[in-house]
Enzyme design. Structure first.
Site, short mmCIF file in Angstrom:
data_model
loop_
_atom_site.label_atom_id
_atom_site.label_comp_id
_atom_site.label_asym_id
_atom_site.label_seq_id
_atom_site.Cartn_x
_atom_site.Cartn_y
_atom_site.Cartn_z
N LYS A 78 8.77 -2.64 -9.97
CA LYS A 78 9.89 -3.61 -10.25
C LYS A 78 11.15 -2.75 -10.25
O LYS A 78 12.16 -3.57 -9.76
CB LYS A 78 9.69 -4.06 -11.81
CG LYS A 78 8.42 -4.90 -12.16
CD LYS A 78 8.08 -5.18 -13.73
CE LYS A 78 6.89 -5.90 -13.67
NZ LYS A 78 6.38 -6.39 -14.83
N GLN A 94 6.94 -4.94 -20.50
CA GLN A 94 5.56 -4.76 -19.93
C GLN A 94 4.45 -4.88 -20.80
O GLN A 94 4.43 -4.26 -21.79
CB GLN A 94 5.59 -3.48 -19.25
CG GLN A 94 4.38 -3.19 -18.34
CD GLN A 94 4.49 -4.14 -17.10
OE1 GLN A 94 5.73 -4.38 -16.56
NE2 GLN A 94 3.41 -4.67 -16.67
N ASP A 103 9.68 -13.62 -18.02
CA ASP A 103 8.23 -13.72 -17.73
C ASP A 103 7.90 -15.04 -18.03
O ASP A 103 6.82 -15.71 -17.83
CB ASP A 103 7.48 -12.93 -18.67
CG ASP A 103 6.89 -11.68 -18.41
OD1 ASP A 103 6.67 -11.69 -17.03
OD2 ASP A 103 6.98 -10.59 -19.01
N1 LIG Z 1 5.07 -8.62 -19.24
C1 LIG Z 1 4.29 -8.63 -17.98
N2 LIG Z 1 3.33 -7.71 -18.45
C2 LIG Z 1 2.55 -7.74 -17.25
C3 LIG Z 1 2.43 -8.94 -16.28
C4 LIG Z 1 3.49 -9.67 -16.20
O1 LIG Z 1 3.42 -10.64 -15.35
N3 LIG Z 1 4.42 -9.41 -17.06
N4 LIG Z 1 1.33 -8.81 -15.26
C5 LIG Z 1 0.39 -7.57 -15.08
C6 LIG Z 1 1.00 -6.58 -14.31
N5 LIG Z 1 1.91 -6.61 -13.35
C7 LIG Z 1 3.01 -6.87 -13.43
O2 LIG Z 1 3.70 -6.48 -14.31
C8 LIG Z 1 1.06 -6.56 -11.83
C9 LIG Z 1 -0.24 -6.31 -11.73
C10 LIG Z 1 -0.52 -6.34 -10.40
C11 LIG Z 1 0.17 -6.22 -9.32
C12 LIG Z 1 -0.22 -5.99 -8.00
O3 LIG Z 1 0.53 -5.98 -6.99
N6 LIG Z 1 -1.51 -5.66 -7.93
C13 LIG Z 1 -1.86 -5.24 -6.51
C14 LIG Z 1 -2.97 -4.16 -6.49
C15 LIG Z 1 -2.68 -2.80 -7.36
C16 LIG Z 1 -3.48 -1.74 -7.49
O4 LIG Z 1 -3.79 -1.26 -6.44
O5 LIG Z 1 -3.84 -1.41 -8.59
C17 LIG Z 1 -2.73 -6.15 -5.61
O6 LIG Z 1 -3.23 -7.23 -6.44
O7 LIG Z 1 -2.63 -6.19 -4.64
C18 LIG Z 1 1.66 -6.41 -9.60
C19 LIG Z 1 2.07 -6.63 -10.94
C20 LIG Z 1 0.11 -7.20 -16.57
N7 LIG Z 1 1.40 -7.10 -17.32
#
Ligand SMILES: Nc1nc2c(c(=O)[nH]1)N[C@@H](CN(C=O)c1ccc(C(=O)N[C@@H](CCC(=O)O)C(=O)O)cc1)CN2
Ligand SMILES: [Mg+2]
Length: 280
Positions: free
Chosen positions: A53, A97, A120
Site C-alpha cells: 500500500k 489492516q 475501506d
Molecule cells: N483493512 C483491510 N484489511 C484487509 C483487506 C482490506 O481490503 N482492507 N484485504 C485483505 C488483504 N489485502 C489488503 O489489505 C490484500 C490481499 C491480497 C492482495 C494480493 O494482491 N494478493 C495477490 C497474492 C499475494 C500472495 O502471493 O500472497 C494476488 O491475489 O495476486 C492484496 C491485498 C485482508 N485484510
C-alpha cells in the site's frame, strides 16, 4: 484451457495510469491525497500488504503514513490513534489492516473511523450508503471485481449473477454492486440446497468462500465469467483460489487466476478511494 484469462495485474496497471493523471490534476489545485495505514502486530502477510500500500502511494504520488503498533496495543490506544487521524488535515483516508489481534474489537475500531475517511467502506454508514446506491466509496475487493467484469466487455444488465459467500466485506456488497448494474443476483452460502444447480445458472459467478478449489467444472455454466476471490494454500502449500482453475478454465468463458486476478485490484481500488476522499 478455453477461457479468456482476466489479468488483474494488467487491469490494475491501466487503472493506475488513470489515477496518476487524477493525482496530477489535484496537485495543480494544491491537493495531495493522504492515506494513513494502521497495522497492529506482526502478521507477515499483513506486513506485505501494508508495504504494498505504501509502495502504491509512492507510485501514484499520494502522501502516506504508516502506524505500526505492537501486538499488545490496547483498544483504548488504538481508538486514540484513530481519533487523532480523524482530525489530521493531511490525512484523507484511514485504513486499519485486518485481521486485528484477537483481543481487539474490530467492529468498534471500524466504526470509530470517520465515514468520510473510511476508504475501506466497511463502516455501517458506508455500507448503508452502498445499499441505497448513494455512496462515495466502494469496498476495494468488490469494486475491483466490478472493474474486472467490465474489462471482459460483458454487460451485467439482465445477466444471472451468482455470488457464493455472504461476508460483509465481499459477498454482500458484491451482490449489491451487481444489482446496481441491473444483474439478477442470487447469494449462496454454506446452507444453500443443491448449490451446483444454482451456480450452473450463473452467467457471472463470483466465489468468495475461503475453501481451496471448492468450485469444480460441473458447477459452472459453459461460457460463464468466473471471478475467484479466494486465497488459500493447496495440498502442496501453493497459493490457490476457491475455484479449481485447471478444470473450470476448460468450461468458463473468462476466468480470474489466483494469484494475479482479484488480489492486485484491491490496493488499486484503495488508491482510488483515497483520491476520491481528497476531492471532498
Ligand atoms: N483493512 C483491510 N484489511 C484487509 C483487506 C482490506 O481490503 N482492507 N484485504 C485483505 C488483504 N489485502 C489488503 O489489505 C490484500 C490481499 C491480497 C492482495 C494480493 O494482491 N494478493 C495477490 C497474492 C499475494 C500472495 O502471493 O500472497 C494476488 O491475489 O495476486 C492484496 C491485498 C485482508 N485484510
Ligand atoms: Mg490533503
Amino acid at each position: 484451457m478455453q477461457a479468456k484469462l482476466i489479468d488483474g495485474k494488467a487491469v490494475s496497471a491501466a487503472l493506475r495510469e488513470q489515477l496518476k493523471e487524477e493525482v496530477a490534476a489535484l496537485a495543480e489545485d494544491g491537493i495531495t491525497p493522504g492515506l494513513a495505514v494502521v497495522i497492529v502486530g506482526d502478521d507477515p502477510a499483513s506486513k506485505v500488504y501494508v508495504r504494498n500500500k505504501k509502495k502504491a502511494c509512492e507510485e501514484l504520488g499520494l502522501h502516506s503514513e504508516e502506524y505500526a503498533l505492537p501486538a499488545e496495543t490496547t483498544q483504548e490506544e488504538l481508538l486514540a490513534l484513530v481519533d487523532k487521524l480523524n482530525k489530521k488535515p493531511d490525512i484523507d483516508g484511514i485504513l486499519v489492516q485486518l485481521p486485528l489481534p484477537a483481543h481487539l474489537d474490530e467492529k468498534a475500531v471500524i466504526e470509530a473511523i470517520s465515514p468520510d475517511k473510511d476508504v475501506d467502506a466497511f463502516s455501517a454508514v458506508n455500507v448503508g450508503k452502498i445499499m441505497i446506491g448513494d455512496y462515495k466509496f466502494l469496498p476495494c475487493t468488490p469494486a475491483g471485481i466490478m472493474e474486472l467484469i467490465k474489462s471482459t466487455g460483458i454487460e451485467v444488465k439482465g445477466r444471472e449473477c451468482v455470488v457464493v459467500g455472504r461476508s460483509n466485506i465481499v459477498g454482500k456488497p458484491m451482490a449489491m454492486l451487481l444489482l446496481h448494474q441491473h444483474g439478477t443476483v442470487t447469494i449462496c452460502h454454506s446452507r444453500t440446497a443443491d448449490l451446483p444447480s444454482v451456480t450452473r445458472r450463473a452467467d457471472i459467478l463470483v466465489v468468495a468462500v475461503g475453501r481451496a478449489k471448492f468450485v469444480t467444472a460441473d458447477m459452472v455454466k459453459p461460457g460463464a465469467v468466473v471471478i475467484d476471490v479466494g486465497m488459500n494454500r493447496d495440498e502442496n502449500g501453493k497459493l490457490c483460489g476457491d475455484v479449481d482453475f485447471a478444470e473450470v478454465a476448460e468450461v468458463a468463458g473468462a476466468i480470474t487466476p489466483v494469484p494475479g486476478g482479484v488480489g492486485p485490484m484491491t490496493i488499486t481500488m484503495l488508491m482510488r478511494n483515497t483520491i476520491t476522499a481528497a476531492k471532498k
